[in-house]
Write a protein that holds these residues in place. Structure first.
Motif, short mmCIF file in Angstrom:
data_model
loop_
_atom_site.label_atom_id
_atom_site.label_comp_id
_atom_site.label_asym_id
_atom_site.label_seq_id
_atom_site.Cartn_x
_atom_site.Cartn_y
_atom_site.Cartn_z
N ALA A 20 -31.55 18.15 -29.37
CA ALA A 20 -32.21 18.70 -28.20
C ALA A 20 -31.31 18.69 -26.97
N LEU A 21 -30.38 17.76 -26.91
CA LEU A 21 -29.42 17.70 -25.81
C LEU A 21 -28.28 18.70 -25.99
N GLY A 22 -28.27 19.39 -27.13
CA GLY A 22 -27.20 20.36 -27.39
C GLY A 22 -26.00 19.77 -28.10
N VAL A 23 -26.15 18.58 -28.62
CA VAL A 23 -25.05 17.92 -29.35
C VAL A 23 -25.05 18.41 -30.79
N PRO A 24 -23.93 18.93 -31.30
CA PRO A 24 -23.87 19.33 -32.71
C PRO A 24 -24.16 18.12 -33.62
N PRO A 25 -25.13 18.22 -34.53
CA PRO A 25 -25.48 17.05 -35.35
C PRO A 25 -24.42 16.70 -36.39
N TYR A 26 -23.70 17.71 -36.88
CA TYR A 26 -22.66 17.46 -37.89
C TYR A 26 -21.46 18.36 -37.59
N PRO A 27 -20.65 18.00 -36.57
CA PRO A 27 -19.48 18.82 -36.22
C PRO A 27 -18.48 18.90 -37.37
N VAL A 28 -17.68 19.96 -37.37
CA VAL A 28 -16.80 20.20 -38.52
C VAL A 28 -15.50 19.41 -38.45
N ARG A 29 -15.08 18.97 -37.25
CA ARG A 29 -13.82 18.24 -37.17
C ARG A 29 -13.74 17.43 -35.88
N PHE A 30 -12.78 16.50 -35.86
CA PHE A 30 -12.48 15.74 -34.64
C PHE A 30 -10.98 15.47 -34.67
N ASP A 31 -10.29 15.91 -33.66
CA ASP A 31 -8.83 15.77 -33.62
C ASP A 31 -8.46 14.43 -33.02
N ARG A 32 -8.31 13.44 -33.87
CA ARG A 32 -7.92 12.12 -33.37
C ARG A 32 -6.40 12.07 -33.22
N ALA A 33 -5.95 11.28 -32.29
CA ALA A 33 -4.51 11.13 -32.06
C ALA A 33 -3.89 10.13 -33.02
N GLU A 34 -4.68 9.14 -33.43
CA GLU A 34 -4.18 8.11 -34.33
C GLU A 34 -5.37 7.37 -34.93
N THR A 35 -5.10 6.58 -35.93
CA THR A 35 -6.17 5.81 -36.56
C THR A 35 -6.41 4.51 -35.79
N ILE A 36 -7.56 3.93 -36.05
CA ILE A 36 -7.87 2.62 -35.46
C ILE A 36 -6.84 1.59 -35.90
N SER A 37 -6.45 1.65 -37.16
CA SER A 37 -5.45 0.71 -37.68
C SER A 37 -4.13 0.86 -36.95
N ALA A 38 -3.76 2.11 -36.65
CA ALA A 38 -2.50 2.35 -35.94
C ALA A 38 -2.55 1.79 -34.53
N VAL A 39 -3.68 1.93 -33.84
CA VAL A 39 -3.82 1.36 -32.50
C VAL A 39 -3.73 -0.17 -32.56
N ALA A 40 -4.42 -0.76 -33.53
CA ALA A 40 -4.39 -2.22 -33.67
C ALA A 40 -2.97 -2.71 -33.96
N ALA A 41 -2.25 -1.96 -34.80
CA ALA A 41 -0.88 -2.37 -35.15
C ALA A 41 0.07 -2.19 -33.97
N ALA A 42 -0.10 -1.10 -33.23
CA ALA A 42 0.82 -0.80 -32.13
C ALA A 42 0.64 -1.75 -30.95
N HIS A 43 -0.59 -2.20 -30.71
CA HIS A 43 -0.86 -3.00 -29.51
C HIS A 43 -1.39 -4.39 -29.81
N GLY A 44 -1.36 -4.78 -31.05
CA GLY A 44 -1.91 -6.08 -31.41
C GLY A 44 -1.23 -7.25 -30.73
N ASP A 45 0.06 -7.12 -30.43
CA ASP A 45 0.81 -8.21 -29.79
C ASP A 45 1.11 -7.92 -28.32
N THR A 46 0.58 -6.84 -27.80
CA THR A 46 0.86 -6.47 -26.41
C THR A 46 -0.06 -7.23 -25.47
N THR A 47 0.51 -7.78 -24.42
CA THR A 47 -0.31 -8.56 -23.48
C THR A 47 -1.15 -7.64 -22.60
#
Length: 503
Positions: A20-47
């Motif tokens: 009802a808000l106009g949100v597509p219930p099942y969109p066909v794609r999402f262009d992510r820049a990286e995976t959650i695992s990649a973010v955790a690995a890249a910044h896991g030791d960053t202060t």
């Protein structure tokens, strides 16, 4: 209405509100820049100070594993199946529609998030959300306390749910993938050629097992799901492939247990000009290498034991071991010669409480005694070798002992992991063995081998001296992951049907 049905109704209502808000219930794609695992690995030791200075931006997607709200501060935890990452959500940090989406999210939904990476006051690596994109609604509630479920079979029946909420389940199948990849590297590195052979066969051959039967309508012929690829792989060796292997699915219409599934995976390979001694050494090398590839070491914990795949493995002669265990159990002398005499072996077996059928010869009885007294004792990797000819229709006899074949089985963790032998390549002797198996079938043995005239014809063209072996991949993964049941290492094991409680 049950609690689960109420939750389903609420989730469906939230999905309707999003639409009802106009949100597509099942969109066909999402262009992510990286995976959650990649973010955790890249910044896991960053202060936190460095993150605050650099203001790294990211765009990720995952499943919501928790939702918490504290006034204006709201938190999501997203998972990509490997790692988890917290997301900080505020109404004044994102478009109004995105916050309306947040208010209608449920545990288990899929969302995309963009924003900057920072650390909270509790030093938790977090994304400060600048946008939220709805990707998919989880209409059924996920279990909050999966490890508290009393119905363990639910994990096998709904493996997708198991993988969502049970991190250890995913690790098992990641290890399985490394085992298979390690086997391929080992075989390819030694010059073996990987091939594929038929899964539907006109004759069920290559193992003593009850097959599944099917029918081809166009050809109007009965076919069998393969119980083993052995006879086809040896045909290829006749044809000139001196080193050949297949990672194959086999099907056996037999019982289901913690060690048996009707559909299972094996490595089967053949090498010309070698015998079973060569295969045992090669197996030691392979399993050590695969164990390192899959787990990082040579030891694994299984069923309360620490199993080591360091060479050399223990070796036991079958008849000698059977006699030794029988003597220990009965408290009187039993010799290997007793295990070679039909009447003496039958008397020993009956005294031990084993069934002896009229068609069973001394070899079959000795094997029954061995399996009954030894299998669960063979925890560390052990080669049991020199099997009776009677129970080994495709193995080559020892030159000085026609009642014994050059065959071994590898046991570990209390069950069989591999079976190998010097291949029988005498077509006359092979025909005699097949004829003996036909007599066993006529006597009621549904697992006895059928006559395969085309395979005999192939042998008549000349099979060189050859060693062949099968290794059970499912059971090997059980050992390397400490899994007590074969169902733990098969993504979708066969289960008895049950009625859907929601219907």
């Amino acid at each position: 209405m049950s609690n689960e049905l109420e939750q389903v109704a609420q989730r469906k209502a939230k999905l309707a509100e999003l639409v009802a808000l106009g949100v597509p219930p099942y969109p066909v794609r999402f262009d992510r820049a990286e995976t959650i695992s990649a973010v955790a690995a890249a910044h896991g030791d960053t202060t936190g100070d460095v993150l605050e200075a650099d203001q790294p931006q990211t765009r990720v997607a995952g499943r919501i594993m928790s939702i918490r709200s504290f006034g204006k501060a709201n938190f999501l935890v997203l998972s990509d199946g490997l790692s988890r990452l917290q997301v900080y959500v505020r109404a004044d940090s994102m478009p109004a529609l995105d916050f309306e989406i947040f208010k209608r999210l449920d545990f288990g939904d899929h969302v995309g998030v963009s924003g900057r990476v920072f650390r909270t006051r509790t030093n938790e690596l977090t994304i400060w959300a600048a946008s939220i994109t709805f990707l998919a609604k989880c209409l059924l509630p996920l279990p909050e306390k999966w490890h508290g479920l009393t119905d363990v079979e639910a994990r096998y029946r709904q493996r997708y749910l198991d993988l969502i909420v049970n991190v250890e389940a995913r690790k098992v199948f990641e290890t399985r993938a490394r085992v298979v990849a390690g086997i391929r590297r080992f075989m390819n590195g030694r010059g073996f050629l990987e091939v594929e052979t038929p899964m539907m066969q006109p004759l069920a051959g290559g193992a003593l097992a009850r097959p599944f039967v099917t029918h081809h309508n166009t050809l109007d012929m009965e076919l069998y799901l393969r119980v083993a690829p052995e006879l086809y792989l040896k045909r290829l060796t006749v044809g000139g492939f001196e080193k050949v292997y297949e990672i194959n699915r086999n099907f056996r219409n037999e019982g289901i247990s913690t060690q048996h599934n009707p559909e299972f995976t094996m490595l089967e390979f053949y090498e010309a000009y070698v015998d079973y001694h060569h295969l045992m050494t090669m197996t030691e090398e392979m399993l050590a290498e695969v164990a390192r590839d899959a787990t990082g070491g040579l030891e694994c914990a299984f069923n309360g034991h620490v199993i080591s795949f360091a060479a050399p493995f223990r070796r036991l002669s079958l008849r000698h071991a059977a006699a030794e265990a029988a003597a220990e159990r009965l408290g009187r002398p039993v010799t290997e010669l007793d295990m070679r005499d039909r009447e003496a072996a039958a008397a020993v077996a009956r005294a031990l409480g084993f069934e002896v059928k009229g068609a069973h010869g001394a070899g079959k009885i000795a094997t029954t005694v061995f399996e009954g007294l030894w299998e669960d004792r063979l925890v560390q990797p052990t080669f049991v070798f020199d099997f009776p000819t009677e129970v080994s229709p495709l193995s080559k006899q020892k030159p000085d002992d026609p009642d014994t074949v050059e065959r071994f089985e590898l046991y570990a963790g209390g069950f069989e992991v591999a079976n190998g032998f010097s291949e029988l390549n005498d077509p006359v002797e092979q025909r005699r063995r097949f004829e003996g198996q036909l007599k066993d079938r006529a006597a009621g043995d549904a697992e006895a081998h059928q006559m395969d005239e085309d395979y005999l014809r192939a042998l008549e063209y000349g099979l060189p001296p050859t060693g062949g072996e099968g290794i059970g991949i499912d059971r090997l993964v059980m050992l390397l992951t400490g899994s007590p049941s074969i169902r733990d290492v098969i993504l979708f094991p066969l289960m008895r049907p049950i009625s859907d409680s929601r219907s």
